[in-house]
Design a protein around this motif. Structure first.
Motif, PDB file in Angstrom:
ATOM      1  N   GLN A   1      16.107  58.917  48.473  1.00 28.25           N
ATOM      2  CA  GLN A   1      16.250  57.762  49.357  1.00 28.25           C
ATOM      3  C   GLN A   1      15.814  56.458  48.685  1.00 28.25           C
ATOM      4  O   GLN A   1      16.463  55.422  48.837  1.00 28.25           O
ATOM      5  N   HIS A   2      14.721  56.502  47.907  1.00 25.39           N
ATOM      6  CA  HIS A   2      14.228  55.270  47.284  1.00 25.39           C
ATOM      7  C   HIS A   2      15.157  54.798  46.177  1.00 25.39           C
ATOM      8  O   HIS A   2      15.354  53.587  45.999  1.00 25.39           O
ATOM      9  N   ARG A   3      15.741  55.759  45.446  1.00 24.11           N
ATOM     10  CA  ARG A   3      16.703  55.369  44.407  1.00 24.11           C
ATOM     11  C   ARG A   3      17.875  54.613  45.008  1.00 24.11           C
ATOM     12  O   ARG A   3      18.255  53.533  44.540  1.00 24.11           O
ATOM     13  N   ILE A   4      18.454  55.173  46.060  1.00 25.77           N
ATOM     14  CA  ILE A   4      19.625  54.543  46.675  1.00 25.77           C
ATOM     15  C   ILE A   4      19.268  53.180  47.257  1.00 25.77           C
ATOM     16  O   ILE A   4      19.982  52.188  47.052  1.00 25.77           O
ATOM     17  N   LYS A   5      18.171  53.106  47.984  1.00 26.22           N
ATOM     18  CA  LYS A   5      17.796  51.841  48.617  1.00 26.22           C
ATOM     19  C   LYS A   5      17.433  50.782  47.577  1.00 26.22           C
ATOM     20  O   LYS A   5      17.740  49.599  47.750  1.00 26.22           O
ATOM     21  N   GLY A   6      16.776  51.222  46.495  1.00 25.11           N
ATOM     22  CA  GLY A   6      16.446  50.274  45.431  1.00 25.11           C
ATOM     23  C   GLY A   6      17.683  49.754  44.732  1.00 25.11           C
ATOM     24  O   GLY A   6      17.811  48.554  44.475  1.00 25.11           O
ATOM     25  N   ILE A   7      18.624  50.651  44.417  1.00 26.30           N
ATOM     26  CA  ILE A   7      19.882  50.233  43.773  1.00 26.30           C
ATOM     27  C   ILE A   7      20.671  49.318  44.704  1.00 26.30           C
ATOM     28  O   ILE A   7      21.238  48.305  44.282  1.00 26.30           O
ATOM     29  N   ALA A   8      20.684  49.664  46.005  1.00 27.32           N
ATOM     30  CA  ALA A   8      21.452  48.867  46.976  1.00 27.32           C
ATOM     31  C   ALA A   8      20.920  47.447  47.102  1.00 27.32           C
ATOM     32  O   ALA A   8      21.680  46.514  47.380  1.00 27.32           O
ATOM     33  N   LYS A   9      19.610  47.274  46.904  1.00 28.83           N
ATOM     34  CA  LYS A   9      19.028  45.942  47.025  1.00 28.83           C
ATOM     35  C   LYS A   9      19.224  45.107  45.757  1.00 28.83           C
ATOM     36  O   LYS A   9      18.968  43.902  45.764  1.00 28.83           O
ATOM     37  N   SER A  10      19.655  45.746  44.687  1.00 24.92           N
ATOM     38  CA  SER A  10      19.895  45.007  43.449  1.00 24.92           C
ATOM     39  C   SER A  10      21.290  44.395  43.494  1.00 24.92           C
ATOM     40  O   SER A  10      22.080  44.679  44.392  1.00 24.92           O
TER      41      SER A  10
ATOM     42  N   MET B   1      29.619  60.114  42.587  1.00 24.60           N
ATOM     43  CA  MET B   1      30.078  59.079  43.511  1.00 24.60           C
ATOM     44  C   MET B   1      29.573  57.707  43.081  1.00 24.60           C
ATOM     45  O   MET B   1      28.484  57.597  42.504  1.00 24.60           O
ATOM     46  N   PRO B   2      30.308  56.655  43.416  1.00 20.15           N
ATOM     47  CA  PRO B   2      29.762  55.311  43.233  1.00 20.15           C
ATOM     48  C   PRO B   2      28.520  55.143  44.105  1.00 20.15           C
ATOM     49  O   PRO B   2      28.490  55.612  45.251  1.00 20.15           O
ATOM     50  N   ALA B   3      27.523  54.479  43.574  1.00 19.15           N
ATOM     51  CA  ALA B   3      26.297  54.256  44.344  1.00 19.15           C
ATOM     52  C   ALA B   3      26.597  53.507  45.637  1.00 19.15           C
ATOM     53  O   ALA B   3      25.958  53.741  46.667  1.00 19.15           O
ATOM     54  N   SER B   4      27.574  52.618  45.602  1.00 18.86           N
ATOM     55  CA  SER B   4      27.920  51.847  46.795  1.00 18.86           C
ATOM     56  C   SER B   4      28.419  52.749  47.917  1.00 18.86           C
ATOM     57  O   SER B   4      28.122  52.523  49.095  1.00 18.86           O
ATOM     58  N   PHE B   5      29.167  53.815  47.561  1.00 18.51           N
ATOM     59  CA  PHE B   5      29.681  54.728  48.576  1.00 18.51           C
ATOM     60  C   PHE B   5      28.546  55.578  49.159  1.00 18.51           C
ATOM     61  O   PHE B   5      28.473  55.788  50.377  1.00 18.51           O
ATOM     62  N   VAL B   6      27.629  56.057  48.279  1.00 17.95           N
ATOM     63  CA  VAL B   6      26.482  56.827  48.764  1.00 17.95           C
ATOM     64  C   VAL B   6      25.673  55.981  49.737  1.00 17.95           C
ATOM     65  O   VAL B   6      25.228  56.458  50.787  1.00 17.95           O
TER      66      VAL B   6
ATOM     67  N   LYS C   1      32.716  58.330  59.503  1.00 16.43           N
ATOM     68  CA  LYS C   1      32.434  56.907  59.492  1.00 16.43           C
ATOM     69  C   LYS C   1      30.960  56.694  59.775  1.00 16.43           C
ATOM     70  O   LYS C   1      30.324  57.469  60.491  1.00 16.43           O
ATOM     71  N   GLY C   2      30.426  55.635  59.227  1.00 20.11           N
ATOM     72  CA  GLY C   2      29.015  55.328  59.449  1.00 20.11           C
ATOM     73  C   GLY C   2      28.108  56.161  58.573  1.00 20.11           C
ATOM     74  O   GLY C   2      28.495  56.650  57.511  1.00 20.11           O
ATOM     75  N   ASN C   3      26.862  56.333  59.028  1.00 20.84           N
ATOM     76  CA  ASN C   3      25.842  57.040  58.251  1.00 20.84           C
ATOM     77  C   ASN C   3      25.732  58.476  58.749  1.00 20.84           C
ATOM     78  O   ASN C   3      25.191  58.735  59.816  1.00 20.84           O
ATOM     79  N   TYR C   4      26.245  59.390  57.969  1.00 22.95           N
ATOM     80  CA  TYR C   4      26.270  60.786  58.406  1.00 22.95           C
ATOM     81  C   TYR C   4      25.778  61.768  57.342  1.00 22.95           C
ATOM     82  O   TYR C   4      25.612  62.948  57.619  1.00 22.95           O
ATOM     83  N   ALA C   5      25.544  61.326  56.115  1.00 24.56           N
ATOM     84  CA  ALA C   5      25.082  62.210  55.043  1.00 24.56           C
ATOM     85  C   ALA C   5      23.563  62.070  54.918  1.00 24.56           C
ATOM     86  O   ALA C   5      23.061  61.078  54.381  1.00 24.56           O
ATOM     87  N   GLU C   6      22.832  63.048  55.434  1.00 20.54           N
ATOM     88  CA  GLU C   6      21.371  62.953  55.456  1.00 20.54           C
ATOM     89  C   GLU C   6      20.787  63.153  54.057  1.00 20.54           C
ATOM     90  O   GLU C   6      21.120  64.118  53.361  1.00 20.54           O
ATOM     91  N   VAL C   7      19.910  62.262  53.659  1.00 16.59           N
ATOM     92  CA  VAL C   7      19.302  62.318  52.326  1.00 16.59           C
ATOM     93  C   VAL C   7      18.124  63.290  52.341  1.00 16.59           C
ATOM     94  O   VAL C   7      17.176  63.129  53.111  1.00 16.59           O
ATOM     95  N   LEU C   8      18.198  64.307  51.474  1.00 18.36           N
ATOM     96  CA  LEU C   8      17.080  65.230  51.295  1.00 18.36           C
ATOM     97  C   LEU C   8      16.199  64.815  50.118  1.00 18.36           C
ATOM     98  O   LEU C   8      15.015  65.099  50.096  1.00 18.36           O
ATOM     99  N   ASP C   9      16.806  64.143  49.154  1.00 18.82           N
ATOM    100  CA  ASP C   9      16.034  63.636  48.013  1.00 18.82           C
ATOM    101  C   ASP C   9      16.784  62.457  47.395  1.00 18.82           C
ATOM    102  O   ASP C   9      17.993  62.540  47.170  1.00 18.82           O
TER     103      ASP C   9
ATOM    104  N   GLN D   1      26.724  53.667  51.666  1.00 20.47           N
ATOM    105  CA  GLN D   1      27.460  53.492  52.928  1.00 20.47           C
ATOM    106  C   GLN D   1      27.326  54.691  53.857  1.00 20.47           C
ATOM    107  O   GLN D   1      27.289  54.546  55.080  1.00 20.47           O
ATOM    108  N   ILE D   2      27.280  55.906  53.294  1.00 21.41           N
ATOM    109  CA  ILE D   2      27.302  57.098  54.140  1.00 21.41           C
ATOM    110  C   ILE D   2      25.932  57.719  54.357  1.00 21.41           C
ATOM    111  O   ILE D   2      25.770  58.593  55.203  1.00 21.41           O
ATOM    112  N   MET D   3      24.915  57.273  53.626  1.00 17.68           N
ATOM    113  CA  MET D   3      23.633  57.979  53.671  1.00 17.68           C
ATOM    114  C   MET D   3      22.905  57.727  54.985  1.00 17.68           C
ATOM    115  O   MET D   3      22.990  56.660  55.591  1.00 17.68           O
TER     116      MET D   3
END
Length: 346
Positions: A97-106, A20-25, A87-95, A27-29
């Motif tokens: 979270q920091h990668r996604i949040k770090g990429i999202a802030k870049s 998946m595109p990181a942007s989509f992950v 819609k919204g945040n429905y895909a719970e992250v099991l492993d 959005q739903i995480m």
């Protein structure tokens, strides 16, 4: 959105893998922290910032999968494809979270497509079990192995330079470290008492306060500015041979003044990590006096360590674990004594 998917089975149940595109992950995480009844630890702002900065590396890579838990109401799987419908945040992250949040802030989030593994309708117990297994069964990689792998990297970096210095010092018969370093964290001669990892970790701060950023700047061909550190200018000017020679002079002088302590690591701490680290931490002060005297020779360093020896004698200290154990407090105490010797020369 719709993605290709493959299914694989493991004893705990079915898993699905897609890309998946990181942007989509992003959005739903959904991240549910332990304090709110979830399984995740509280965010590490430091870790997120490190990942954000790492995204600027032109060779940045995140090849390991993000692991999600999704309810069946938000997902539709057909032959070879999966469609996320919620819609919204429905895909719970099991492993991850920091990668996604770090990429999202870049500002590079659109450049990353990520492997994603997900489970469907997992119970809270299953989520917790998957999380605990991921975070308890991974074997920590030896720092010495990590630094040694810089040998296969062609791009110049502070880490690679420190690795090459360690290797050269370990193999040169003029070096006080000849056969004394544990390359890859193991091996070495009979008196090997310092790991390659400990050597590199201590030395890096003499080149840069932020070696990871410096390595990225080199890759991005950014203009490099010398820092107020002993080896920064030599590194930027690609004069690694000067760093090598200074280390040779410095520690040959240690061996000259303290031959028994240096050559007997079983009874003394001087050539172990505590002694090496303390000397390197004190080195900016020593270097400053050497520059004032326009002298970084073995003779200058012998004069300095003679002063240090006088301080040890007056304080009735011995370079053994009796006075300096492996604690951070002991390293700081030994560093302070080494700095005091500099003051006696100024």
């Amino acid at each position: 959105m719709k993605f290709n998917v493959i299914n694989f089975e493991q004893p705990i149940g079915n898993f699905f893998m897609t890309v998946m595109p990181a942007s989509f992950v992003s959005q739903i995480m959904l991240v549910k922290e332990r304090v709110n009844g979830g399984i995740q630890r509280e965010d590490s702002k430091k870790r997120i910032r490190e990942i954000t900065l790492y995204c600027d590396d032109p060779d940045a890579t995140f090849p390991t999968p993000i692991i999600l838990s999704v309810n069946s109401e938000n997902i539709k799987i057909s032959a070879g494809s999966v469609e996320f419908e919620g819609k919204g945040n429905y895909a719970e992250v099991l492993d991850g979270q920091h990668r996604i949040k770090g990429i999202a802030k870049s500002n590079k989030i659109d450049q990353f497509t990520l492997p994603v593994v997900f489970v469907i309708d997992a119970t809270e117990e299953q989520k917790a079990y998957i999380f605990s297994i991921i975070n308890s069964k991974q074997t920590r990689v030896s720092p010495s192995l990590i630094y040694d792998l810089f040998d296969v990297v062609e791009t110049r970096s502070p880490h690679k330079t420190c690795h090459e210095l360690a290797r050269s010092l370990n193999s040169s018969d003029e070096s006080p470290f000849f056969g004394r370093l544990k390359m890859l964290g193991k091996g070495g001669g009979e008196n090997a008492s310092l790991s390659q990892g400990a050597f590199v970790k201590a030395l890096l701060p003499l080149i840069s306060k932020n070696p990871d950023k410096l390595a990225r700047d080199i890759k991005n061909q950014a203009e490099l500015t010398s820092e107020n550190l002993p080896f920064s200018k030599y590194f930027i000017e690609r004069k690694d041979e000067i760093i090598f020679k200074i280390i040779i002079n410095l520690f040959n002088a240690v061996r000259d003044i303290f031959p028994e302590e240096w050559n007997n690591p079983r009874d003394f701490i001087l050539s172990k990590s505590i002694g090496f680290t303390a000397i390197i931490r004190a080195y900016p002060h020593i270097h400053s006096v050497g520059l004032q005297k326009r002298d970084l020779s073995r003779g200058f360093f012998r004069e300095y360590f003679s002063e240090f020896n006088d301080i040890l004698v007056k304080g009735e200290y011995t370079l053994t674990s009796k006075h300096f154990n492996a604690s951070e407090a002991s390293i700081r105490g030994l560093t302070k004594l080494l700095q005091d010797a500099v003051n006696n020369m100024s």
